[in-house]
Scaffold this motif. Sequence first.
Motif, PDB file in Angstrom:
ATOM      1  N   GLY A  79       0.846  -1.185   0.000  1.00  0.00           N
ATOM      2  CA  GLY A  79       0.000   0.000   0.000  1.00  0.00           C
ATOM      3  C   GLY A  79       0.880   1.233   0.000  1.00  0.00           C
ATOM      4  N   PHE A  80       0.263   2.367   0.238  1.00  0.00           N
ATOM      5  CA  PHE A  80       1.021   3.617   0.281  1.00  0.00           C
ATOM      6  C   PHE A  80       0.707   4.349   1.577  1.00  0.00           C
ATOM      7  CE2 PHE A  80       0.463   2.948  -4.338  1.00  0.00           C
ATOM      8  CZ  PHE A  80       1.797   2.813  -4.665  1.00  0.00           C
ATOM      9  N   LEU A  81       1.744   4.837   2.214  1.00  0.00           N
ATOM     10  CA  LEU A  81       1.578   5.633   3.421  1.00  0.00           C
ATOM     11  C   LEU A  81       1.619   7.109   3.045  1.00  0.00           C
ATOM     12  CD1 LEU A  81       3.949   3.707   5.843  1.00  0.00           C
ATOM     13  CD2 LEU A  81       1.460   3.603   5.748  1.00  0.00           C
ATOM     14  N   VAL A  82       0.658   7.840   3.547  1.00  0.00           N
ATOM     15  CA  VAL A  82       0.654   9.295   3.359  1.00  0.00           C
ATOM     16  C   VAL A  82       0.419   9.939   4.715  1.00  0.00           C
ATOM     17  CG1 VAL A  82      -0.136   9.221   0.970  1.00  0.00           C
ATOM     18  CG2 VAL A  82      -1.807   9.365   2.784  1.00  0.00           C
ATOM     19  N   GLU A  83       0.996  11.094   4.893  1.00  0.00           N
ATOM     20  CA  GLU A  83       0.818  11.828   6.147  1.00  0.00           C
ATOM     21  C   GLU A  83      -0.646  12.253   6.279  1.00  0.00           C
ATOM     22  OE1 GLU A  83       3.054  12.501   8.578  1.00  0.00           O
ATOM     23  OE2 GLU A  83       4.477  11.239   7.494  1.00  0.00           O
ATOM     24  N   PRO A  84      -1.162  12.244   7.507  1.00  0.00           N
ATOM     25  CA  PRO A  84      -2.538  12.708   7.716  1.00  0.00           C
ATOM     26  C   PRO A  84      -2.722  14.130   7.179  1.00  0.00           C
ATOM     27  CG  PRO A  84      -1.690  11.676   9.708  1.00  0.00           C
ATOM     28  CD  PRO A  84      -0.530  11.801   8.746  1.00  0.00           C
ATOM     29  N   ALA A  85      -3.839  14.354   6.552  1.00  0.00           N
ATOM     30  CA  ALA A  85      -4.229  15.663   6.009  1.00  0.00           C
ATOM     31  C   ALA A  85      -3.351  16.134   4.851  1.00  0.00           C
ATOM     32  CB  ALA A  85      -4.270  16.723   7.109  1.00  0.00           C
ATOM     33  N   ASN A  86      -2.538  15.251   4.292  1.00  0.00           N
ATOM     34  CA  ASN A  86      -1.710  15.622   3.145  1.00  0.00           C
ATOM     35  C   ASN A  86      -2.471  15.246   1.872  1.00  0.00           C
ATOM     36  OD1 ASN A  86       0.172  15.827   1.051  1.00  0.00           O
ATOM     37  ND2 ASN A  86       1.876  15.350   2.420  1.00  0.00           N
ATOM     38  N   ARG A  87      -3.306  16.154   1.438  1.00  0.00           N
ATOM     39  CA  ARG A  87      -4.187  15.891   0.295  1.00  0.00           C
ATOM     40  C   ARG A  87      -3.393  15.623  -0.978  1.00  0.00           C
ATOM     41  NH1 ARG A  87      -8.785  20.533   1.197  1.00  0.00           N
ATOM     42  NH2 ARG A  87      -9.443  19.791   3.247  1.00  0.00           N
ATOM     43  N   ARG A  88      -2.336  16.356  -1.175  1.00  0.00           N
ATOM     44  CA  ARG A  88      -1.544  16.198  -2.394  1.00  0.00           C
ATOM     45  C   ARG A  88      -0.998  14.778  -2.524  1.00  0.00           C
ATOM     46  NH1 ARG A  88       3.647  16.082  -3.176  1.00  0.00           N
ATOM     47  NH2 ARG A  88       4.519  16.518  -5.212  1.00  0.00           N
ATOM     48  N   ASP A  89      -0.362  14.266  -1.462  1.00  0.00           N
ATOM     49  CA  ASP A  89       0.198  12.919  -1.511  1.00  0.00           C
ATOM     50  C   ASP A  89      -0.892  11.858  -1.616  1.00  0.00           C
ATOM     51  OD1 ASP A  89       2.721  13.974  -1.451  1.00  0.00           O
ATOM     52  OD2 ASP A  89       3.185  13.332   0.600  1.00  0.00           O
ATOM     53  N   LEU A  90      -2.033  12.096  -0.977  1.00  0.00           N
ATOM     54  CA  LEU A  90      -3.142  11.156  -1.085  1.00  0.00           C
ATOM     55  C   LEU A  90      -3.642  11.081  -2.521  1.00  0.00           C
ATOM     56  CD1 LEU A  90      -5.101   9.195   0.234  1.00  0.00           C
ATOM     57  CD2 LEU A  90      -6.539  11.171   0.826  1.00  0.00           C
ATOM     58  N   VAL A  91      -3.801  12.230  -3.155  1.00  0.00           N
ATOM     59  CA  VAL A  91      -4.233  12.264  -4.556  1.00  0.00           C
ATOM     60  C   VAL A  91      -3.214  11.555  -5.444  1.00  0.00           C
ATOM     61  CG1 VAL A  91      -4.606  13.806  -6.529  1.00  0.00           C
ATOM     62  CG2 VAL A  91      -5.688  14.301  -4.338  1.00  0.00           C
ATOM     63  N   LEU A  92      -1.943  11.788  -5.196  1.00  0.00           N
ATOM     64  CA  LEU A  92      -0.901  11.127  -5.990  1.00  0.00           C
ATOM     65  C   LEU A  92      -0.938   9.609  -5.819  1.00  0.00           C
ATOM     66  CD1 LEU A  92       2.115  13.561  -5.461  1.00  0.00           C
ATOM     67  CD2 LEU A  92       0.759  13.237  -7.543  1.00  0.00           C
ATOM     68  N   ALA A  93      -1.122   9.143  -4.598  1.00  0.00           N
ATOM     69  CA  ALA A  93      -1.175   7.700  -4.347  1.00  0.00           C
ATOM     70  C   ALA A  93      -2.391   7.072  -5.022  1.00  0.00           C
ATOM     71  CB  ALA A  93      -1.193   7.430  -2.845  1.00  0.00           C
ATOM     72  N   ILE A  94      -3.536   7.710  -4.901  1.00  0.00           N
ATOM     73  CA  ILE A  94      -4.749   7.186  -5.529  1.00  0.00           C
ATOM     74  C   ILE A  94      -4.613   7.209  -7.049  1.00  0.00           C
ATOM     75  CG2 ILE A  94      -7.211   7.622  -5.899  1.00  0.00           C
ATOM     76  CD1 ILE A  94      -7.298   8.610  -2.960  1.00  0.00           C
ATOM     77  N   SER A  95      -4.090   8.294  -7.585  1.00  0.00           N
ATOM     78  CA  SER A  95      -3.897   8.395  -9.037  1.00  0.00           C
ATOM     79  C   SER A  95      -2.951   7.310  -9.536  1.00  0.00           C
ATOM     80  CB  SER A  95      -3.347   9.773  -9.403  1.00  0.00           C
ATOM     81  OG  SER A  95      -4.274  10.769  -9.095  1.00  0.00           O
ATOM     82  N   ARG A  96      -1.911   7.063  -8.769  1.00  0.00           N
ATOM     83  CA  ARG A  96      -0.950   6.022  -9.147  1.00  0.00           C
ATOM     84  C   ARG A  96      -1.635   4.667  -9.242  1.00  0.00           C
ATOM     85  NH1 ARG A  96       4.800   4.994  -6.047  1.00  0.00           N
ATOM     86  NH2 ARG A  96       5.401   3.130  -7.212  1.00  0.00           N
ATOM     87  N   LEU A  97      -2.475   4.356  -8.274  1.00  0.00           N
ATOM     88  CA  LEU A  97      -3.186   3.076  -8.297  1.00  0.00           C
ATOM     89  C   LEU A  97      -4.196   3.007  -9.443  1.00  0.00           C
ATOM     90  CD1 LEU A  97      -3.768   2.544  -4.484  1.00  0.00           C
ATOM     91  CD2 LEU A  97      -2.206   1.263  -5.974  1.00  0.00           C
ATOM     92  N   LEU A  98      -4.833   4.115  -9.726  1.00  0.00           N
ATOM     93  CA  LEU A  98      -5.837   4.133 -10.796  1.00  0.00           C
ATOM     94  C   LEU A  98      -5.213   4.002 -12.180  1.00  0.00           C
ATOM     95  CD1 LEU A  98      -8.274   6.914  -9.519  1.00  0.00           C
ATOM     96  CD2 LEU A  98      -8.728   4.453  -9.668  1.00  0.00           C
ATOM     97  N   THR A  99      -4.010   4.511 -12.334  1.00  0.00           N
ATOM     98  CA  THR A  99      -3.397   4.531 -13.668  1.00  0.00           C
ATOM     99  C   THR A  99      -2.410   3.397 -13.912  1.00  0.00           C
ATOM    100  OG1 THR A  99      -1.673   6.054 -12.903  1.00  0.00           O
ATOM    101  CG2 THR A  99      -3.673   7.037 -13.866  1.00  0.00           C
ATOM    102  N   ARG A 100      -2.140   2.589 -12.907  1.00  0.00           N
ATOM    103  CA  ARG A 100      -1.174   1.482 -13.054  1.00  0.00           C
ATOM    104  C   ARG A 100      -1.808   0.169 -12.590  1.00  0.00           C
ATOM    105  NH1 ARG A 100       4.240   4.387 -10.584  1.00  0.00           N
ATOM    106  NH2 ARG A 100       4.235   6.182 -11.977  1.00  0.00           N
ATOM    107  N   PRO A 101      -2.619  -0.441 -13.441  1.00  0.00           N
ATOM    108  CA  PRO A 101      -3.324  -1.654 -13.027  1.00  0.00           C
ATOM    109  C   PRO A 101      -2.400  -2.808 -12.627  1.00  0.00           C
ATOM    110  CG  PRO A 101      -3.672  -1.215 -15.358  1.00  0.00           C
ATOM    111  CD  PRO A 101      -2.951  -0.043 -14.793  1.00  0.00           C
TER     112      PRO A 101
END
Length: 64
Positions: A7-29
């Motif tokens: 999985g991916f760890l992101v700091e609490p309330a770090n929206r930018r890193d959360l978006v990047l992690a989710i985008s990475r999962l969505l675009t790399r099946p």
Amino acid sequence: VEDGKTGFLVEPANRRDLVLAISRLLTRPDERAAIGRAARDRMLANYRWDTAIDKLEALYRSLV
């Protein structure tokens, strides 16, 4: 969670890193599937009832 492996760890309330992690999962099946398999394997190896019972039994035996 092992960052980047199960999985991916992101700091609490770090929206930018959360978006990047989710985008990475969505675009790399393929990576998403590998992370899912690794997470399942880790769960089965460490958190199944029979594994937990074996570890608890070993702990009790070491205390006796």
